[in-house]
Design a protein around this motif. Structure first.
Motif, PDB file in Angstrom:
ATOM      1  N   LYS A   7      61.444   0.792  83.125  1.00  0.00           N
ATOM      2  CA  LYS A   7      60.849   1.942  83.796  1.00  0.00           C
ATOM      3  C   LYS A   7      60.038   2.749  82.784  1.00  0.00           C
ATOM      4  O   LYS A   7      60.509   3.046  81.687  1.00  0.00           O
ATOM      5  N   TYR A   8      58.815   3.102  83.161  1.00  0.00           N
ATOM      6  CA  TYR A   8      57.940   3.916  82.317  1.00  0.00           C
ATOM      7  C   TYR A   8      57.568   5.183  83.067  1.00  0.00           C
ATOM      8  O   TYR A   8      57.089   5.130  84.204  1.00  0.00           O
ATOM      9  N   VAL A  36      60.590 -10.013  84.223  1.00  0.00           N
ATOM     10  CA  VAL A  36      60.445  -8.565  84.098  1.00  0.00           C
ATOM     11  C   VAL A  36      59.987  -7.936  85.418  1.00  0.00           C
ATOM     12  O   VAL A  36      59.036  -8.404  86.047  1.00  0.00           O
ATOM     13  N   VAL A  37      60.711  -6.868  85.796  1.00  0.00           N
ATOM     14  CA  VAL A  37      60.273  -5.958  86.855  1.00  0.00           C
ATOM     15  C   VAL A  37      59.970  -4.625  86.185  1.00  0.00           C
ATOM     16  O   VAL A  37      60.765  -4.137  85.382  1.00  0.00           O
ATOM     17  N   VAL A  38      58.800  -4.066  86.491  1.00  0.00           N
ATOM     18  CA  VAL A  38      58.407  -2.795  85.894  1.00  0.00           C
ATOM     19  C   VAL A  38      58.320  -1.737  86.992  1.00  0.00           C
ATOM     20  O   VAL A  38      57.712  -1.969  88.040  1.00  0.00           O
ATOM     21  N   VAL A  39      58.936  -0.587  86.743  1.00  0.00           N
ATOM     22  CA  VAL A  39      58.852   0.549  87.656  1.00  0.00           C
ATOM     23  C   VAL A  39      58.111   1.661  86.935  1.00  0.00           C
ATOM     24  O   VAL A  39      58.447   1.990  85.788  1.00  0.00           O
ATOM     25  N   THR A 175      60.750   5.923  77.516  1.00  0.00           N
ATOM     26  CA  THR A 175      60.318   7.307  77.625  1.00  0.00           C
ATOM     27  C   THR A 175      59.707   7.771  76.310  1.00  0.00           C
ATOM     28  O   THR A 175      59.500   6.971  75.386  1.00  0.00           O
ATOM     29  N   ASP A 176      59.420   9.075  76.213  1.00  0.00           N
ATOM     30  CA  ASP A 176      58.754   9.591  75.012  1.00  0.00           C
ATOM     31  C   ASP A 176      59.743  10.124  73.983  1.00  0.00           C
ATOM     32  O   ASP A 176      59.348  10.800  73.037  1.00  0.00           O
ATOM     33  N   VAL A 177      61.028   9.860  74.156  1.00  0.00           N
ATOM     34  CA  VAL A 177      62.032  10.186  73.142  1.00  0.00           C
ATOM     35  C   VAL A 177      62.720   8.893  72.731  1.00  0.00           C
ATOM     36  O   VAL A 177      62.707   7.912  73.479  1.00  0.00           O
ATOM     37  N   PRO A 178      63.330   8.859  71.545  1.00  0.00           N
ATOM     38  CA  PRO A 178      63.900   7.599  71.054  1.00  0.00           C
ATOM     39  C   PRO A 178      65.187   7.168  71.739  1.00  0.00           C
ATOM     40  O   PRO A 178      65.677   6.070  71.499  1.00  0.00           O
ATOM     41  N   GLY A 179      65.759   8.026  72.589  1.00  0.00           N
ATOM     42  CA  GLY A 179      67.014   7.697  73.251  1.00  0.00           C
ATOM     43  C   GLY A 179      67.734   8.978  73.635  1.00  0.00           C
ATOM     44  O   GLY A 179      67.115  10.033  73.785  1.00  0.00           O
ATOM     45  N   ARG A 231      65.164   4.108  75.637  1.00  0.00           N
ATOM     46  CA  ARG A 231      64.469   3.845  74.378  1.00  0.00           C
ATOM     47  C   ARG A 231      63.041   4.362  74.431  1.00  0.00           C
ATOM     48  O   ARG A 231      62.514   4.683  75.504  1.00  0.00           O
ATOM     49  N   SER A 232      62.419   4.418  73.256  1.00  0.00           N
ATOM     50  CA  SER A 232      61.047   4.914  73.150  1.00  0.00           C
ATOM     51  C   SER A 232      60.054   3.906  73.715  1.00  0.00           C
ATOM     52  O   SER A 232      60.214   2.687  73.559  1.00  0.00           O
ATOM     53  N   SER A 233      59.015   4.434  74.360  1.00  0.00           N
ATOM     54  CA  SER A 233      57.929   3.579  74.847  1.00  0.00           C
ATOM     55  C   SER A 233      57.020   3.122  73.718  1.00  0.00           C
ATOM     56  O   SER A 233      56.209   2.202  73.905  1.00  0.00           O
ATOM     57  N   TRP A 234      57.144   3.740  72.531  1.00  0.00           N
ATOM     58  CA  TRP A 234      56.141   3.524  71.482  1.00  0.00           C
ATOM     59  C   TRP A 234      56.653   2.699  70.307  1.00  0.00           C
ATOM     60  O   TRP A 234      55.867   2.302  69.449  1.00  0.00           O
ATOM     61  N   THR A 235      57.962   2.481  70.213  1.00  0.00           N
ATOM     62  CA  THR A 235      58.502   1.723  69.096  1.00  0.00           C
ATOM     63  C   THR A 235      59.408   0.613  69.621  1.00  0.00           C
ATOM     64  O   THR A 235      59.715   0.554  70.808  1.00  0.00           O
TER      65      THR A 235
END
Length: 606
Positions: A7-8, A36-39, A175-179, A231-235
């Motif tokens: 999920k993003y 993979v299923v993406v929401v 998400t935009d935080v690491p957890g 988890r982070s979307s960026w790492t």
């Protein structure tokens, strides 16, 4: 081959560049050998923009048309992300909630999921395609087939519900935080990342975690044994794993309408110790429970209700075989309680009294579905009233309501609750539940959006708490903490108790109106309302077997000269109400006291 649901959120797909980054990440997950299923949520501030447009057209747009409007935001996201995947050579297909078959209640703007038809999604997965699904939305049953939205936390809820229905191996909330962090990093920059946390702990930390993972999603994960990873979307860092109980066979019909209460627990090996009329000043609770902890005594419930003038009552329960030791400890403190109260009055300790009781039992209802459902506690109290059972003490948390009653009433109380909540399995004795290993304190939460209300001199007879909380539930008011004072006082010739509770500040006026009506009905009851409070809580699955956890929290507050106004506990949570002005300082003090600070500051978006 594992099936992963990712999920993003809106920030993660907030621009073309970020959508490209998500597409790269999704494709990498596929290349690692996964289906993979993406929401996805709507891009960035799209939803806010749509709401603004609606308000420019109408001052009171209908909920149905708002659902029609807002559901378009996710359709933009799924189409663009699918195009980005296809451009990279990855087979993908986008689907709205209706196309998937996410069937919901016919309630606009805050529908709950009833079921998910997975055959079409599974067919695409079997073809090797990534399925990109619009979160936050669904469709009602035939014949109306209304477009609905799920309300706050809707995309999280969509993702976890899909993972449960598809029996996915994991659901990743990117998400935009690491957890999940040990506390709010905007208030405590030294907050550190948790490697793991249980669903029960996550639910108890609802006010902390809701910004990252909504309680509705955690509730589904707990009920259906879904493994969550935040988890982070960026790492590529692993993030935080939210662990669930073992997956048990459970019907997927009525998916979000599962029983709010899934267990009745009882403990007859309890004894109560209460210190009455202790001075209302910082450090009293720390002194008492520090001394108890020094004797290595494990405490279950701790209840401190609303103060009466310059005094408080503090009650706690222990196992019966250590009652004598606990009583000796409490007795030894009584001389030290003489001194000054907060307003400087002396001789307060002259009024201190010690009360014990071995003829009690603790009965609890527990369930992940209690959060956000007014009326669950009221139903418990009404059930006890109908059975003629008087409640001596009440303590609540996010996922549990506990009452102490006379031991002779235990069996019929359990039978009545099992019938009321439609539970046909055997209730659990607390001492038969195997403790889960974990730290005494996993995280610390602060809630500054609560108000405290109290009704004094409530007649001490069955049905009083039921009447109060049923009326609140009928008004749609969700109650957080509930504390019924353990001390019974004579007032105008009848025995009475005080009942205190907290609600969202936005509901304080309506709740106060309810109390005004009941005060007239009860005769001489008095009302207390305080909107300038904060609630600080510690949560940890290991505190059940870690004597001294409460003492450590109370000492941290005492060292910061912060007075505790109310205390309520469950097996894995301790909550204290303090003055609103002391809230942030209390959070920092407690977070430091339990050694939760990390060596590096975590950056999060505002």
């Amino acid at each position: 081959m594992a099936l992963i649901v990712q999920k993003y959120g809106g920030t993660s797909v907030g621009s073309v560049e970020r959508i490209q980054t998500v597409a790269e990440r999704v494709q990498a997950t596929v290349k690692a050998g996964n289906s993979v299923v993406v929401v996805v949520s709507a891009m960035g501030k799209t939803t806010d923009g749509l709401v603004k447009l609606a308000n420019e057209i109408s001052s009171q747009p209908s909920r149905r048309e708002m659902d029609m409007l807002l559901s378009t935001g996710e359709q933009v996201s799924i189409a663009l992300l699918t195009m980005a995947l296809q451009e990279r050579g990855q087979a993908a297909v986008s689907m709205t909630g209706a196309q998937v078959g996410i069937v919901t209640e016919a309630r606009h703007s805050h529908a709950r999921i009833l079921s998910i038809e997975t055959s079409r999604v599974q067919r695409y997965l079997d073809q090797g395609q990534v399925v990109v699904i619009a979160g936050f939305q669904g469709i009602s049953n035939a014949p109306d087939l209304e477009i609905t939205t799920l309300g706050r936390g809707g995309s999280d809820t969509s993702a976890v519900a899909l993972a449960a229905s598809l029996q996915a191996d994991a659901c990743e909330i990117c998400t935009d935080v690491p957890g999940i962090l040990t506390t709010d990093p905007r208030l405590v920059p030294s907050a550190q990342l948790m490697s793991d946390i249980t669903c029960d702990e996550m639910l108890e930390l609802a006010s902390l975690g809701a910004k990252v993972l909504h309680p509705r999603a955690v509730e589904i994960a707990r009920n259906y044994g879904v493994t969550l990873v935040v988890r982070s979307s960026w790492t590529q860092e692993p993030g935080t794993r939210v662990t669930s109980p073992r997956r048990l066979p459970r019907p997927l019909e009525g998916l979000e309408l599962a029983h709010p209460v899934d267990a009745i627990e009882f403990d007859t090996d309890q004894a109560k110790v209460a210190l009455l009329q202790v001075p209302d000043r910082p450090g009293i609770a720390a002194q008492l429970f520090g001394t108890v902890a020094a004797q290595n005594l494990n405490i279950d419930l701790i209840i401190q209700s609303i103060n009466e003038g310059n005094f408080n009552d503090i009650a706690f329960t222990v196992e019966k075989d250590v009652l004598a030791q606990a009583t000796t400890v409490a007795s030894s403190l009584m001389p030290a309680l003489q001194g000054t109260t907060n307003d400087g009055k002396t001789g307060a300790g002259d009024t201190v009294a010690l009360v014990t009781d071995t003829e009690i039992a603790k009965v609890s209802i527990a369930g992940a579905g209690m959060i956000g459902r007014p009326g669950v506690a009221a139903k418990m109290f009404s059930t006890l009233a109908a059975a003629g059972v008087n409640i001596q003490m009440i303590a609540t948390s996010e996922v549990k309501v506990s009452c102490t009653i006379a031991a002779v009433d235990c069996d019929r109380t359990i039978a009545a609750l099992c019938t009321a909540f439609d539970l046909n399995h055997s209730p659990a004795r607390v001492d038969e539940v195997a403790p889960i290993q974990g730290p005494a304190v996993r995280g610390v939460a602060l809630d500054q959006n609560q108000a405290r209300l109290a009704l004094r001199y409530v007649p001490d007879q069955p049905g009083m708490a039921a009447k109060l909380f049923q009326i609140l539930a009928d008004r749609g008011i969700s109650v957080d903490m509930i504390i019924q004072a353990q001390r019974c006082r004579e007032h105008n010739g009848i025995q009475t108790r005080d009942i205190a509770f907290t609600v969202a500040q936005a509901d304080a006026t309506m709740a106060s109106d309810v109390l005004q009506t009941l005060a007239k009905e009860f005769g001489s009851s008095e009302i207390v309302v305080d909107t300038a409070i904060a609630k600080v809580s510690v949560v940890g699955i290991g505190m059940m077997t870690a004597p001294g956890t409460a003492a450590r929290m109370f000492q941290a507050l005492a060292d910061s000269n912060i007075n505790i106004q109310m205390i309520a506990t469950s097996e894995i949570k301790i909550s204290c109400v303090v003055a609103e002005t002391s809230g942030v300082d209390a959070l920092k003090a407690v977070h430091t006291a339990f050694g939760l600070a990390g060596s590096q500051e975590v950056e999060v978006s505002a």
